[in-house]
Design a protein around this motif. Structure first.
Motif, PDB file in Angstrom:
ATOM      1  N   PHE A 475       0.745  -1.243   0.043  1.00 33.91           N
ATOM      2  CA  PHE A 475       0.022   0.090   0.086  1.00 33.91           C
ATOM      3  C   PHE A 475       0.950   1.213   0.139  1.00 33.91           C
ATOM      4  O   PHE A 475       0.569   2.225  -0.702  1.00 33.91           O
ATOM      5  CB  PHE A 475      -0.793  -0.100   1.133  1.00 33.91           C
ATOM      6  CG  PHE A 475      -1.902   1.210   1.255  1.00 33.91           C
ATOM      7  CD1 PHE A 475      -2.964   1.213   0.570  1.00 33.91           C
ATOM      8  CD2 PHE A 475      -1.428   2.131   2.200  1.00 33.91           C
ATOM      9  CE1 PHE A 475      -3.862   2.350   0.748  1.00 33.91           C
ATOM     10  CE2 PHE A 475      -2.337   3.373   2.462  1.00 33.91           C
ATOM     11  CZ  PHE A 475      -3.435   3.286   1.477  1.00 33.91           C
ATOM     12  N   GLY A 476       1.808   1.375   0.897  1.00 35.92           N
ATOM     13  CA  GLY A 476       2.739   2.419   0.921  1.00 35.92           C
ATOM     14  C   GLY A 476       4.239   2.085   1.291  1.00 35.92           C
ATOM     15  O   GLY A 476       4.390   1.073   1.460  1.00 35.92           O
ATOM     16  N   GLY A 477       5.257   2.998   0.929  1.00 33.92           N
ATOM     17  CA  GLY A 477       6.732   2.761   1.149  1.00 33.92           C
ATOM     18  C   GLY A 477       7.283   2.351  -0.058  1.00 33.92           C
ATOM     19  O   GLY A 477       8.450   2.314  -0.130  1.00 33.92           O
ATOM     20  N   SER A 478       6.523   2.091  -1.185  1.00 33.78           N
ATOM     21  CA  SER A 478       7.200   1.453  -2.146  1.00 33.78           C
ATOM     22  C   SER A 478       6.905   2.309  -3.369  1.00 33.78           C
ATOM     23  O   SER A 478       6.595   1.732  -4.594  1.00 33.78           O
ATOM     24  CB  SER A 478       7.047  -0.005  -2.371  1.00 33.78           C
ATOM     25  OG  SER A 478       7.770  -0.456  -3.687  1.00 33.78           O
ATOM     26  N   GLU A 479       6.834   3.900  -3.110  1.00 31.54           N
ATOM     27  CA  GLU A 479       6.459   4.495  -4.246  1.00 31.54           C
ATOM     28  C   GLU A 479       7.447   4.367  -5.437  1.00 31.54           C
ATOM     29  O   GLU A 479       7.222   4.503  -6.923  1.00 31.54           O
ATOM     30  CB  GLU A 479       6.346   5.763  -3.770  1.00 31.54           C
ATOM     31  CG  GLU A 479       5.022   6.038  -3.134  1.00 31.54           C
ATOM     32  CD  GLU A 479       5.486   5.831  -1.773  1.00 31.54           C
ATOM     33  OE1 GLU A 479       6.489   5.326  -1.341  1.00 31.54           O
ATOM     34  OE2 GLU A 479       4.371   5.871  -0.795  1.00 31.54           O
ATOM     35  N   ASN A 480       8.882   4.045  -5.158  1.00 34.36           N
ATOM     36  CA  ASN A 480       9.828   4.059  -6.128  1.00 34.36           C
ATOM     37  C   ASN A 480       9.753   2.704  -6.854  1.00 34.36           C
ATOM     38  O   ASN A 480      10.559   2.284  -7.538  1.00 34.36           O
ATOM     39  CB  ASN A 480      11.305   4.699  -5.590  1.00 34.36           C
ATOM     40  CG  ASN A 480      11.494   3.598  -4.293  1.00 34.36           C
ATOM     41  OD1 ASN A 480      10.909   2.677  -4.067  1.00 34.36           O
ATOM     42  ND2 ASN A 480      12.659   4.011  -3.986  1.00 34.36           N
ATOM     43  N   GLU A 481       8.934   1.840  -6.409  1.00 36.66           N
ATOM     44  CA  GLU A 481       8.987   0.431  -6.959  1.00 36.66           C
ATOM     45  C   GLU A 481       9.966  -0.335  -6.809  1.00 36.66           C
ATOM     46  O   GLU A 481      10.479  -1.005  -7.645  1.00 36.66           O
ATOM     47  CB  GLU A 481       8.208   0.420  -8.363  1.00 36.66           C
ATOM     48  CG  GLU A 481       6.804   1.136  -8.741  1.00 36.66           C
ATOM     49  CD  GLU A 481       6.573   1.094 -10.021  1.00 36.66           C
ATOM     50  OE1 GLU A 481       7.283   0.797 -10.978  1.00 36.66           O
ATOM     51  OE2 GLU A 481       5.401   1.335 -10.294  1.00 36.66           O
ATOM     52  N   ALA A 482      10.774  -0.050  -5.560  1.00 39.73           N
ATOM     53  CA  ALA A 482      11.956  -0.994  -5.256  1.00 39.73           C
ATOM     54  C   ALA A 482      11.697  -2.214  -5.007  1.00 39.73           C
ATOM     55  O   ALA A 482      12.278  -3.296  -5.140  1.00 39.73           O
ATOM     56  CB  ALA A 482      12.721  -0.197  -4.238  1.00 39.73           C
ATOM     57  N   PHE A 483      10.381  -2.435  -4.352  1.00 46.04           N
ATOM     58  CA  PHE A 483       9.931  -3.848  -3.923  1.00 46.04           C
ATOM     59  C   PHE A 483       8.442  -4.067  -4.512  1.00 46.04           C
ATOM     60  O   PHE A 483       7.849  -3.375  -4.965  1.00 46.04           O
ATOM     61  CB  PHE A 483       9.949  -4.052  -2.495  1.00 46.04           C
ATOM     62  CG  PHE A 483      11.093  -3.569  -1.686  1.00 46.04           C
ATOM     63  CD1 PHE A 483      12.184  -4.627  -1.269  1.00 46.04           C
ATOM     64  CD2 PHE A 483      11.410  -2.385  -1.306  1.00 46.04           C
ATOM     65  CE1 PHE A 483      13.182  -4.416  -0.752  1.00 46.04           C
ATOM     66  CE2 PHE A 483      12.478  -1.986  -0.714  1.00 46.04           C
ATOM     67  CZ  PHE A 483      13.365  -3.029  -0.601  1.00 46.04           C
ATOM     68  N   THR A 484       8.373  -5.377  -4.705  1.00 47.11           N
ATOM     69  CA  THR A 484       6.939  -6.202  -5.105  1.00 47.11           C
ATOM     70  C   THR A 484       6.577  -7.040  -4.203  1.00 47.11           C
ATOM     71  O   THR A 484       7.561  -7.748  -3.475  1.00 47.11           O
ATOM     72  CB  THR A 484       7.090  -6.600  -6.659  1.00 47.11           C
ATOM     73  OG1 THR A 484       5.903  -6.805  -6.947  1.00 47.11           O
ATOM     74  CG2 THR A 484       7.961  -7.702  -6.704  1.00 47.11           C
ATOM     75  N   ILE A 485       5.366  -7.526  -3.920  1.00 51.68           N
ATOM     76  CA  ILE A 485       4.889  -8.361  -3.174  1.00 51.68           C
ATOM     77  C   ILE A 485       3.862  -9.441  -4.001  1.00 51.68           C
ATOM     78  O   ILE A 485       3.189  -9.278  -4.953  1.00 51.68           O
ATOM     79  CB  ILE A 485       3.882  -7.886  -2.031  1.00 51.68           C
ATOM     80  CG1 ILE A 485       3.580  -8.921  -1.027  1.00 51.68           C
ATOM     81  CG2 ILE A 485       2.836  -7.160  -2.469  1.00 51.68           C
ATOM     82  CD1 ILE A 485       3.095  -8.298   0.337  1.00 51.68           C
ATOM     83  N   ASN A 486       4.016 -10.496  -3.703  1.00 49.87           N
ATOM     84  CA  ASN A 486       3.249 -11.780  -4.142  1.00 49.87           C
ATOM     85  C   ASN A 486       1.524 -11.718  -3.704  1.00 49.87           C
ATOM     86  O   ASN A 486       1.802 -11.877  -2.353  1.00 49.87           O
ATOM     87  CB  ASN A 486       3.798 -13.156  -4.162  1.00 49.87           C
ATOM     88  CG  ASN A 486       3.053 -14.144  -4.941  1.00 49.87           C
ATOM     89  OD1 ASN A 486       1.700 -14.543  -4.980  1.00 49.87           O
ATOM     90  ND2 ASN A 486       3.712 -14.912  -5.553  1.00 49.87           N
ATOM     91  N   PRO A 487       0.720 -11.372  -4.411  1.00 53.43           N
ATOM     92  CA  PRO A 487      -0.548 -11.220  -3.874  1.00 53.43           C
ATOM     93  C   PRO A 487      -1.204 -12.542  -3.241  1.00 53.43           C
ATOM     94  O   PRO A 487      -2.099 -12.171  -2.403  1.00 53.43           O
ATOM     95  CB  PRO A 487      -1.533 -10.764  -5.072  1.00 53.43           C
ATOM     96  CG  PRO A 487      -0.662 -11.055  -6.272  1.00 53.43           C
ATOM     97  CD  PRO A 487       0.783 -11.212  -5.817  1.00 53.43           C
TER      98      PRO A 487
END
Length: 1667
Positions: A475-487
């Motif tokens: 939801f937040g903290g990865s605005e620069n898209e440094a991380f991704t999560i498996n939904p």
């Protein structure tokens, strides 16, 4: 009978005299540049011949420069033939010949020295009219260059004066041309100067020339770079691109060259964000800025010049302000945020939470406004972030509400971020929850894409396991898209590796959302990045410039470099290294701190700079590195001496002008020090010919060089770089120039050649020298003229030879050749000389007379000089020498009565000579009647030839003889005063004639004007005819005549001179003009001072008039009996009579000398003169009072005029200077002081004056003592008079006061009465002892001779006497009313009052002394009452101050307080002694202590039980320190004497000489007087008074007065003094002396006897001194 005949003889002239110039040398001058024809001199020659033989023609003989002159052949006037130039030749030597016109001409020569006078026709020539020199700036004032100018003119015309056009910075020496700076020059102020130098001579009118001197100042690094501004400011955007220009630094250095090249650098820029271009000063950005990290950068900009000898720098401050840009989005303070809301507690529009966000930007860029990302039906957010409820909550609403709140800043463009807010409705725990609300994981930075990071899991507690699927999202903290999560699984992985950077963000917070379709749950994931070594260390500056002095020691700090590493931990730890450019390991760097230091002693001459590559390395694995460049400039130090390269010899011509540049000395110096300065090492004669410019090293000539004077110069040049010096030698060889013409060794040559000389015969060698060398000095000869062409010359050696045989030349025998000597120079120089050849005739013919014999008759009275016969002879030769005939008488002329004169007569070819027989002496037929003369004629040839003839002379007789004296002079001697008729000498003369002509008579014809001598006319005897006086006529010269008795016309006379010497007799005695001569002399003059001159007259002349002076004896018989030195007091010059001193005199010691001077002539006749010399005194000493303070008490019922006490001051001076007069400094209303005696008396009624509430009981007086002379020395003392007994001032007083006063007075009177009675009783008890003491004192005052005669009587008559027995007679002494002439040594004096305590103290001491008995009895002396003294001069004191006898009331003199000598007038009468005469017996004679001590010593013996004591009385008392008065009052007041044996005391007293003398007017029955002995200690015990020490006086001067006839022995010994310090124990009172004679002493009576009387005891008590 007689006859006369006139004979006229015409003498014919022959040319026998050559012309003779009036001067052998003529000196003349001529001004140069005059037109031809200028007359310089006229020469004149004289020829004693006549007519044609005396006609003279003048010519100039060949010689150097003779062609420039012409001479008038007739007048001898020499003039110029062309313009003369003194600078070419300054003088000429001309040879002038004067030749007569005789058949065989004769000539003479003279020399004309012609000096060319200088005309100011040459301007001064400056060697370098346009010169450029370079000197360093900032030189101290001094010489920088010497202008050299020359002027070939002479004298003032060639004397040059230098001047400089008005220039305030330079001056020039007018004489030497030295140009000096007068202040420090600054190149930056002015770099070039053009000086106009003028050289002016002193001619009339003056000539001048100018030169331009260009002075350029070389630069020195004396200015630091200067920034145009002290500080720089710039504002830049933090988003400025790297490399962008920020600002431009500008600095200016006024220096020149490298000294003015400015290089920029930055200091204290720790961030490393900036860089400056070293040459342009442009400051650029080196890395991005972040205002939020640092909003302002302050560092220093350094501007450094490029001087290699120590650069100078300046600093400016640079401030860069970073302006904000909107580069930071708002960041939520906490994410996610949550809050619980309940319908029960929350109302609409109620703020349930306020969302906050932070934006580090500034201003609008940092102002955050909040809003909802999506509209919500329940909640709303205002701009400040406050979340409010819009509508009331219903009960059906439950669960968790998620709001996405947008945070937007106001920047342009604005930046946005989202904040997550979780609202729990109804405050129930949500069913969907993560297993961990905060998941913390750690991953390394730069993790690869896809790398697993973490796993999150959420659970729905209300649903079944298979109901709904949970989906995960970030939801937040990865605005620069440094991380991704498996939904599905919730695994978080790295999406972009490059965004995972520890240095950008070391910790990342992610908000993970879990949804199941109905509910949502949130969790936070904290990802901590682990640092890896992914950043290389970076230097803050990539380029550095620095400098270091050469020669520094090891580890000298150079600079410090800084580098940073963005990594952390061990990856951020860095070390420094030098990787390149470190030649010879010259530097070392601290690996930790980055400090660069020297590792060796640097030498700029080897490496002037270093380019070091520095590396920084971190500790990571693998390590990363960074580099920078450091350029180190080695600053020069003057550590090397300059060197002068080897200089080849320099060759210059000798005729170069002054100031010619010879060469330039160049030095090499590996240092970069300032230019070297040059000078000559040794300033000798050699170096004075050259000068060297101290800055350029250019060597120039200072004077004209002369090869002939010195061909080689060796100069020692010293070069200095201000610290080191070096030397080198320069050899200068002078090339010869053909500037010297050949010079013949002789001005002309004269040669004699025989007439028969053959061909090729050597004639003469001419020689010339040339100072030049080489071809310039090689000489060749040639003949310029060859009259008969009969000669030739060797061109090499100058030898002249005949070319053919010489024949006699009928018309002349003189040949002249002109020879030229020229050198081989280009152009060649020459000189000319003449060779005069005289052809000599050969003497091959003898002369002969025309007759073989000659006869002549002459009377005997023929006059001398008459020609008797002419002889003629002939000679067949032709030359003058061979034809010049000489005639001579060779026989028959033994008496030399005949002479043969040679006379020249003219002839056809040449003159000829004849011989004349002349009578040279008178003929006497009586002696010889016939003469036979043999004559010869001789020529002057070589060898001479001659022939002879006989001449017979017959003498005819006449009467021709005059009387003849036996001697032409006669000498006689006669003593003066010889009687008349005394024969002196016999004069005789003889006349060979017969008869009356042979009879001789005599007479005196001159020299006898006074008729002192007469002469017998027949016999010729001279006799005395009058009184002869040697003093009038020492010598008589007579002329006597002897005459025959012939006829008057034929009478013959003769004369003789008679010298009569008158001999002197000693008939005059010497005499002085006056029988007595007086002169004076000041005292204290050194020995050998001239005094006066005596002169005696002796009318004798000669030896009997020569006088010798001497000093015979004193004027008086006993003048030198006691002091032999007085004979030697004066000396006299035996020849001139000058009197001079032989010692220094003291007026107080002796004031008059009298002696007899004798003048004696050589005949022992004498004259005497009585010479009196008076020593004039000077005021040397000031009077000294016996006390500094006198205390007197006013007697009861004192009357006006009554004396209350006496003051005494003593003056060591003699005469009027030593007389003391007393006066009051301030007049007193009650008291006055006697002017002469010092007696203080009452002048008015005394009463006590009232002061406020009390009466004054004392009167203070200041008494002045001085001599009667004006401006004499003086002293003062203080007198305190107690006037308690006087009446008080008129005032109303109570009766009780009067009663009390009367009672006290009565009590005091009773006490005084009792004391008086006690004194009377004591007096009577000691009467016998007084009588004995009186007898002793009378004997002690006898004359010295009487003492000797009575010694035996004393030994037999004196027994048992002691000082106790001396007490009473001493009490009866009189008083002295005149000032004592002795001087006290500043001791404290008595108050003048006595007491019984004093008497007791004295008695106690005398009892101690009386322990030593005397075994000799003294005869008694009858005492009588003495007569009263004259009035003292004090009003009303005739009764009180007169002498009181023993029979009078003892108390009547109690107030006097001073001892008086009887028969002593006042000092006023003493002052009249010198004028009035008399009074010899009126001065007192005080006992001499030495005499008393000697007498007592003889009559005393030491008891057996007492030891001997060495020394005099004073030795028993105190040490030398005490005698000098160094003790305090307490010491003296408490001091008690330690009595010892006094045998030595009386021994000293007995040794004193007797000074008793008689007075002409004293009664024979008068009593003797002995002064009372003082307390031996002079300082009493407590309560005891002491008798003060008294100083001896000096003897008054003696003045002759021839009116007294009584004889008395005079003692002339100088009186000694017993000087003692203040309060020191002394017996000086016993040594006090009083003159025994008046200042006027008769010639025959020089001494006197003093009458002495005794005084009462009470008077003695009053005379004691109270301490």
């Amino acid at each position: 009978m007689s006859s006369t005949q006139t004979l006229t003889v015409e003498v014919l002239d022959i040319n026998d005299h050559p012309p003779v110039f009036q001067h052998h040398i003529y000196n003349t001058t001529v001004m140069e540049n005059r037109e031809p024809g200028e007359i310089i001199v006229t020469v004149t020659a004289i020829d004693l011949d006549s007519e044609v033989n005396s006609a003279i023609s003048y010519s100039l003989l060949p010689g150097p420069g003779y062609e420039l002159f012409t001479i008038n052949t007739h007048t001898g006037q020499i003039s110029t033939s062309t313009r003369l130039d003194r600078e070419i030749q300054s003088s000429f030597t001309l040879r002038v010949q004067a030749e007569d016109s005789g058949t065989l001409s004769l000539s003479g020569t003279a020399t004309v020295l012609c000096f060319i006078l200088d005309d100011n026709d040459n301007t001064p020539e400056i060697s370098q009219p346009d010169l450029h020199i370079v000197i360093p700036e900032n030189l101290p004032p001094g010489v920088i260059h010497i202008i050299q100018a020359s002027d070939v003119d002479n004298g003032l015309n060639g004397t040059i004066q230098y001047s400089i056009e008005a220039e305030e910075c330079f001056s020039i020496d007018a004489v030497t041309g030295a140009i000096s700076t007068i202040r420090f020059l600054d190149r930056e102020e002015r770099s070039n100067y053009s000086l106009l130098i003028t050289a002016t001579d002193h001619g009339r009118p003056p000539l001048s020339s100018t030169a331009m001197l260009h002075v350029t100042l070389s630069d020195e690094n004396d200015n630091s770079p200067s920034f145009t501004r002290k500080s720089y400011r710039a504002s830049i955007s933090e988003g400025l691109h790297v490399g962008s220009e920020i600002l431009h630094l500008t600095a200016w250095d006024p220096d020149e060259g490298p000294n003015g090249v400015v290089t920029f650098s930055l200091e204290e820029d720790n961030s490393g964000n900036f860089y400056v271009d070293g040459s342009t000063g442009v400051v650029r950005l080196t890395k991005p800025l972040d205002r939020e990290t640092r909003s302002q950068h302050v560092f220093r900009a350094v501007a450094t010049d490029g001087c290699s000898q120590g650069p100078r720098s300046s600093i400016a401050t640079v401030t860069i302000h970073v302006e904000d840009i909107n580069d930071n989005p708002p960041a939520c303070a906490k994410e996610p945020m949550w809050v619980s809301v309940s319908s029960m507690t929350t109302r609409p529009n109620q703020s349930i939470i306020t969302v906050t966000a932070q934006d580090p930007d500034q201003g609008d860029n940092g102002t955050v406004v909040f809003s909802l990302a999506e509209e919500d039906e329940l909640f709303q957010v205002d701009g400040s972030g406050a979340v409010r409820l819009k509508v009331p909550l219903s009960n059906e609403v439950f669960g968790t509400k998620l709001l996405r709140i947008r945070a937007v800043d106001l920047g342009k463009p604005s930046l946005t971020s989202s904040c997550l807010l979780l609202i729990h409705l109804k405050s129930e725990e949500p069913p969907l929850q993560f297993t961990e609300e905060l998941c913390e994981v750690t991953i390394p930075e730069n993790s690869k894409t896809g790398s697993w990071v973490a796993n999150v899991v959420a659970h729905d507690q209300t649903a079944d396991e298979d109901e709904g699927t949970i989906k995960y999202s970030i939801f937040g903290g990865s605005e620069n898209e440094a991380f991704t999560i498996n939904p599905i699984t919730g695994d978080i992985t790295v999406k972009e590796q490059r965004l995972i950077d520890f240095e950008v963000q070391s910790k990342i917070y992610l908000v993970v959302l879990a949804e199941n379709g109905h509910q949502k749950a949130y969790a936070r994931v904290a990802i901590t990045l682990q640092d890896i070594n992914d950043n290389a260390p970076v230097f803050k500056q990539s380029h550095h410039r620095t400098a270091v002095w050469e020669g520094q020691i090891h580890n000298t700090y150079v600079m410090q470099v800084l580098a940073t590493d963005s990594d952390s931990g061990i990856n951020g730890q860095i070390s420094y290294f030098i990787v390149d450019g470190n030649h010879n390991n010259a530097f070392v760097i601290d690996s930790v701190r980055g400090i660069l230091a020297t590792n060796a002693v640097l030498d700029r001459e080897i490496f002037s700079s270093y380019k070091l590559i520095l590396q920084v390395k971190d500790m990571g694995s693998p390590p990363l590195t960074g580099t920078c460049t450091v350029r180190v400039q080695v600053v020069d130090v003057n550590d090397n001496s300059p060197t002068i390269p080897s200089m080849e010899p320099v060759t210059i011509a000798e005729n170069l002008p002054v100031g010619y540049i010879v060469t330039q000395v160049i030095t090499n110096d590996v240092d970069l020090s300032p230019s070297a300065t040059y000078r000559f090492k040794d300033e000798d004669r050699t170096s004075r010919s050259f000068a060297i410019d101290q800055y350029s090293g250019v060597i120039t000539t200072t004077k004209s060089l002369d090869y002939e004077d010195q061909a080689v110069y060796t100069l020692r040049v010293e070069a200095s770089d201000s610290v080191h010096q070096t030397e080198a030698e320069l050899s200068i060889q002078v090339l010869d120039v053909n500037d010297n013409p050949p010079v013949f060794s002789q001005e002309s040559y004269q040669v004699l050649l025989a007439e028969h000389t053959s061909a090729d015969t050597y004639v003469v060698s001419v020689s010339a020298t040339d100072k030049d060398s080489g071809q310039n000095g090689r000489i060749s000869y040639r003949l310029l003229s060859n009259p008969v062409r009969g000669f030739y010359i060797d061109p090499d050696n100058g030898a002249v030879f005949t070319n053919k045989p010489l024949n006699y030349v009928a018309n002349g025998n003189m040949l002249r050749l002109l020879v030229e000597a020229h050198d081989s120079g280009d152009p060649n120089l020459f000189s000319v000389t003449s060779v005069d050849i005289e052809v000599v005739d050969f003497n091959d013919n003898a002369p002969f007379f025309t007759q073989n014999s000659y006869q002549v008759s002459v009377p005997e009275d023929v006059s001398v000089g008459s020609t008797l016969l002419i002889l003629l002879a002939e000679d067949s030769d032709y030359s003058n020498m061979n034809t010049h005939l000489e005639y001579a008488i060779i026989a028959g002329n033994d008496e030399r009565r005949f002479c043969l004169e040679v006379v020249s007569i003219p002839a056809e070819a040449h003159s000829r000579t004849v011989g004349q027989v002349v009578l040279c002496d008178t003929l006497d037929q009586e002696t010889t009647d016939t003469y036979s003369l043999t004559v010869t004629v001789t020529d002057r040839g070589t060898p001479p030839l001659n022939s002879s003839a006989v001449v017979s002379v017959k003498v005819l007789d006449i009467n021709d003889n005059a009387p003849i004296f036996s001697s032409p002079e006669y000498h006689a001697r006669v003593t003066e005063n010889s009687p008349i008729g005394t024969a002196l000498i016999h004069i005789s003369a003889y006349d060979p004639d017969l008869g009356a002509n042979g009879t001789v008579t005599y007479n005196i014809i001159s020299g006898n004007s006074k008729g002192l001598i007469r002469m017998d006319s027949a016999t010729g005897v001279l006799e005395v005819n009058g009184t002869l006086d040697y003093e009038e006529n020492k010598k008589i010269t007579l002329t006597v005549q002897a005459s025959d008795c012939g006829a008057p016309s034929y009478k013959k006379v003769s004369f003789a001179v008679v010298y009569i010497l008158v001999l002197d007799e000693n008939d005059n005695s010497p005499f002085f003009m006056f029988p007595t001569y007086n002169c004076s002399l000041s005292e204290n003059l050194p020995a050998f001072t001239p005094v006066c001159t005596v002169h005696a007259v002796d009318e004798d002349a000669g030896i009997f008039g020569q006088l010798t002076y001497s000093i015979l004896t004193p004027c008086y018989v006993d003048y030198d009996s006691s002091n032999p030195d007085k004979k030697e007091a004066f000396g006299i010059d035996p020849l001139t009579g000058d009197i001079y001193t032989k010692q220094m005199f003291d007026y107080e010691g002796e004031s008059e000398f009298c002696f007899v001077v004798e003048a004696r002539d050589k005949g022992d006749q004498v004259a005497t003169l009585r010479l009196q010399i008076e020593i004039e005194g000077i005021d040397e000493f000031s009077p000294i009072f016996t006390q500094n303070v006198y205390h007197f008490s006013l007697p009861t019922d004192a009357k006006v005029g009554q004396s209350i006490g006496n003051l005494m001051a003593m003056d060591h001076d003699g005469g009027l200077d030593g007389s003391v007069e007393y006066s009051l400094v301030n007049p007193s209303p009650f008291f006055n002081v006697n002017k002469t005696t010092g007696c203080l008396y009452i002048s008015n009624s005394v009463y006590q004056r009232r002061r406020l509430n009390s009466n004054e009981t004392t009167e203070d007086l200041i008494v002045l003592a001085s001599s009667p002379k004006l401006n004499s020395r003086s002293s003062t003392c203080h007198v305190v008079v107690n006037i308690t007994s006087s009446a008080k001032s008129l005032a109303s007083v109570d009766l009780s006061v009067h009663t009390a006063s009367l009672s006290v007075s009565l009590i005091v009177f009773l006490l005084l009465l009792m004391s008086f009675i006690a004194l009377v009783l004591r007096y009577r008890s000691k009467e016998n002892a007084v009588k004995k003491a009186t007898s002793v004192s009378a004997n002690l005052n006898l004359e010295t001779d009487s003492l000797g005669t009575t010694d035996d009587n004393l030994n037999s008559s004196i027994h048992g006497i002691n000082l106790q027995n001396l007490q009473e007679p001493l009490e009866t002494w009189g008083r002295l009313d005149i000032p004592n002439p002795s001087r006290n040594s500043n001791s404290k004096a008595s108050s003048g009052r006595g007491s019984t305590e004093e008497e007791t103290a004295e008695d106690q001491e005398i009892k101690m002394i009386n322990k030593f008995p005397c075994y000799k009895q003294l005869g008694s002396v009858t005492t009588q009452q003495a007569s009263r003294v004259s009035d003292s001069g004090i009003p009303g004191d005739s009764d009180q101050l007169s002498f009181h006898s023993v029979d009078e009331d003892p108390l009547s003199g109690a107030s006097i307080g001073i001892v008086r000598i009887v028969d002593m007038p006042s000092s006023d009468s003493l002052h009249n002694f010198r004028d009035e005469g008399g009074g010899e017996g009126m001065l007192p004679q005080v006992v001499n202590m030495k005499e008393v001590e000697e007498v007592i010593r003889r009559c005393m013996s030491m008891p057996d039980n007492q030891g001997s004591v060495e020394g005099s009385l004073t030795n028993l008392i105190s040490s030398e320190e005490q005698l000098h008065g160094s003790y305090g009052w307490d010491y003296f007041l408490n001091w008690q004497p330690r009595f010892q044996s006094l045998a030595s005391v009386f021994t000293d007293i007995g040794m004193l000489p007797d000074e008793g003398i008689r007075a002409r007017d004293v009664e024979p029955e008068s009593q003797s007087l002995l002064h009372p002995p003082p307390l031996i200690t002079a300082v009493a015990q407590p309560g005891i008074r002491a008798v003060p020490p008294r100083m001896p006086h000096r003897r008054l001067p003696l003045v002759r007065l021839p009116t007294y006839t009584n004889t008395c022995t005079r003692n002339t010994e100088l009186t000694h003094s017993a000087m003692t310090p203040s309060f020191s124990p002394s017996l000086s009172l016993l040594t006090v002396r009083t003159p025994c004679t008046s200042p006027v002493v008769s010639e025959t009576s020089l001494g006197c006897y003093t009458k002495i009387a005794t005084l009462p005891r009470d008077i003695l008590d009053d005379a004691e001194i109270q301490v």
